[in-house]
Design a protein around this motif. Sequence first.
Motif, short mmCIF file in Angstrom:
data_model
loop_
_atom_site.label_atom_id
_atom_site.label_comp_id
_atom_site.label_asym_id
_atom_site.label_seq_id
_atom_site.Cartn_x
_atom_site.Cartn_y
_atom_site.Cartn_z
N SER A 156 -31.63 -137.73 -32.45
CA SER A 156 -30.34 -137.95 -31.79
C SER A 156 -29.98 -139.42 -31.77
CB SER A 156 -30.38 -137.41 -30.35
OG SER A 156 -30.61 -136.02 -30.34
N GLY A 157 -31.00 -140.27 -31.61
CA GLY A 157 -30.76 -141.71 -31.54
C GLY A 157 -30.37 -142.33 -32.86
N MET A 158 -30.81 -141.73 -33.98
CA MET A 158 -30.53 -142.37 -35.26
C MET A 158 -29.58 -141.58 -36.15
SD MET A 158 -34.27 -141.98 -36.95
CE MET A 158 -34.60 -140.76 -38.18
N ALA A 159 -29.13 -140.42 -35.68
CA ALA A 159 -28.31 -139.55 -36.53
C ALA A 159 -27.01 -140.22 -36.97
CB ALA A 159 -28.01 -138.25 -35.80
N SER A 160 -26.32 -140.86 -36.04
CA SER A 160 -25.03 -141.47 -36.38
C SER A 160 -25.21 -142.55 -37.44
CB SER A 160 -24.39 -142.05 -35.13
OG SER A 160 -23.19 -142.71 -35.46
N MET A 161 -26.21 -143.42 -37.25
CA MET A 161 -26.48 -144.48 -38.22
C MET A 161 -26.88 -143.87 -39.56
SD MET A 161 -29.44 -147.44 -38.03
CE MET A 161 -30.76 -146.22 -37.94
N GLY A 162 -27.71 -142.82 -39.50
CA GLY A 162 -28.16 -142.18 -40.74
C GLY A 162 -27.03 -141.52 -41.50
N ARG A 163 -26.09 -140.93 -40.77
CA ARG A 163 -24.95 -140.31 -41.45
C ARG A 163 -24.07 -141.36 -42.11
NH1 ARG A 163 -25.99 -135.71 -38.54
NH2 ARG A 163 -25.45 -136.25 -36.42
N GLU A 164 -23.86 -142.47 -41.41
CA GLU A 164 -23.05 -143.55 -41.99
C GLU A 164 -23.70 -144.11 -43.25
OE1 GLU A 164 -22.32 -146.55 -39.07
OE2 GLU A 164 -21.27 -145.19 -37.72
N ALA A 165 -25.03 -144.18 -43.25
CA ALA A 165 -25.76 -144.72 -44.40
C ALA A 165 -25.98 -143.68 -45.49
CB ALA A 165 -27.10 -145.28 -43.94
N GLY A 166 -25.73 -142.41 -45.18
CA GLY A 166 -25.86 -141.37 -46.18
C GLY A 166 -27.23 -140.74 -46.31
N TRP A 167 -28.15 -141.06 -45.40
CA TRP A 167 -29.47 -140.45 -45.51
C TRP A 167 -29.74 -139.37 -44.46
CZ3 TRP A 167 -32.11 -142.09 -41.11
CH2 TRP A 167 -31.80 -143.35 -40.61
N ILE A 168 -28.73 -139.02 -43.68
CA ILE A 168 -28.78 -137.84 -42.82
C ILE A 168 -27.49 -137.06 -43.05
CG2 ILE A 168 -28.66 -136.99 -40.42
CD1 ILE A 168 -30.58 -139.09 -39.58
N GLY A 169 -27.63 -135.75 -43.25
CA GLY A 169 -26.46 -134.92 -43.53
C GLY A 169 -25.68 -134.59 -42.27
N ALA A 170 -24.61 -133.87 -42.46
CA ALA A 170 -23.77 -133.45 -41.34
C ALA A 170 -24.58 -132.58 -40.38
CB ALA A 170 -22.56 -132.68 -41.85
N GLU A 171 -24.30 -132.72 -39.11
CA GLU A 171 -25.02 -131.94 -38.10
C GLU A 171 -24.80 -130.45 -38.32
OE1 GLU A 171 -25.56 -131.60 -33.23
OE2 GLU A 171 -24.35 -133.21 -34.10
N VAL A 172 -25.88 -129.68 -38.17
CA VAL A 172 -25.81 -128.22 -38.26
C VAL A 172 -25.78 -127.69 -36.83
CG1 VAL A 172 -27.04 -126.13 -38.98
CG2 VAL A 172 -27.06 -128.18 -40.44
N PRO A 173 -24.76 -126.92 -36.47
CA PRO A 173 -24.68 -126.42 -35.09
C PRO A 173 -25.89 -125.54 -34.75
CG PRO A 173 -22.59 -126.11 -36.23
CD PRO A 173 -23.58 -126.52 -37.26
N VAL A 174 -26.48 -125.83 -33.59
CA VAL A 174 -27.64 -125.08 -33.11
C VAL A 174 -27.38 -124.76 -31.64
CG1 VAL A 174 -30.12 -125.21 -32.62
CG2 VAL A 174 -29.23 -126.18 -34.74
N ASP A 175 -27.79 -123.59 -31.22
CA ASP A 175 -27.63 -123.17 -29.83
C ASP A 175 -28.23 -124.22 -28.89
OD1 ASP A 175 -27.83 -121.95 -27.30
OD2 ASP A 175 -28.27 -119.98 -28.14
N PRO A 176 -27.46 -124.70 -27.91
CA PRO A 176 -27.98 -125.71 -26.98
C PRO A 176 -29.21 -125.24 -26.22
CG PRO A 176 -25.60 -125.52 -26.75
CD PRO A 176 -26.04 -124.40 -27.65
N ALA A 177 -29.43 -123.94 -26.15
CA ALA A 177 -30.60 -123.40 -25.47
C ALA A 177 -31.80 -123.22 -26.40
CB ALA A 177 -30.26 -122.06 -24.82
N ALA A 178 -31.62 -123.55 -27.67
CA ALA A 178 -32.70 -123.41 -28.65
C ALA A 178 -33.82 -124.41 -28.35
CB ALA A 178 -32.16 -123.64 -30.06
N PRO A 179 -35.01 -124.17 -28.87
CA PRO A 179 -36.10 -125.13 -28.67
C PRO A 179 -35.72 -126.52 -29.18
CG PRO A 179 -36.95 -123.08 -29.59
CD PRO A 179 -35.45 -122.98 -29.62
#
Length: 196
Positions: A156-179
């Motif tokens: 969560s802490g590095m996702a935004s930076m990773g997406r801007e840099a191209g080494w993390i893909g778009a977030e995949v929706p996951v149930d907030p109650a999931a593990p």
Amino acid sequence: MTDQTLFTDAVDLAVATIRGAAAGRYADPTPCSDYTVADLVNHLAFGFLLAHHSATREPWPESWTADSRAPFLRDLPEPEWAAAAEKEGAAAAAAWADPRVWEGESHLGGGPMPAAAIGAMMTGEFVVHAWDLAVATGQPFSVSPALGDAALEAMSGMASMGREAGWIGAEVPVDPAAPALDRALGVSGRDPAWRP
């Protein structure tokens, strides 16, 4: 659970999945669309080396590049990669086991960063890439709640930076109650239901 323990657990998990990935499957696809199993093993192995150097504050040689093979794997046949990666993983875990390593600043190949942030980030990286490798090669995979939480916080802490840099893909929706692990995978652009 301490940061040091979580880091060691993440390394151990990654090493176990590398050990469980037969070299005969190294051409197989993984959830990381640009990586085969061999590429992912190399990436984890290189991650161990980079984390080790971050712990010791040693500079990275200019010959190391993000897309090259881990230096200690370059001349080894693929069936020997797991043993070499395990050795480097153990060295990285031992270096980060010292609480003093988590203090002050270090680097991750660029400018100075808080050492604790690097340790946490690498913990999360090792967990999600261990999952990548496990599902790609049909291995069972589970993490403790604490390690799942650590991976979620790191991703969560590095996702935004990773997406801007191209080494993390778009977030995949996951149930907030999931593990926490599933949510960490979603945040880092992975579908927890992915299978080969």
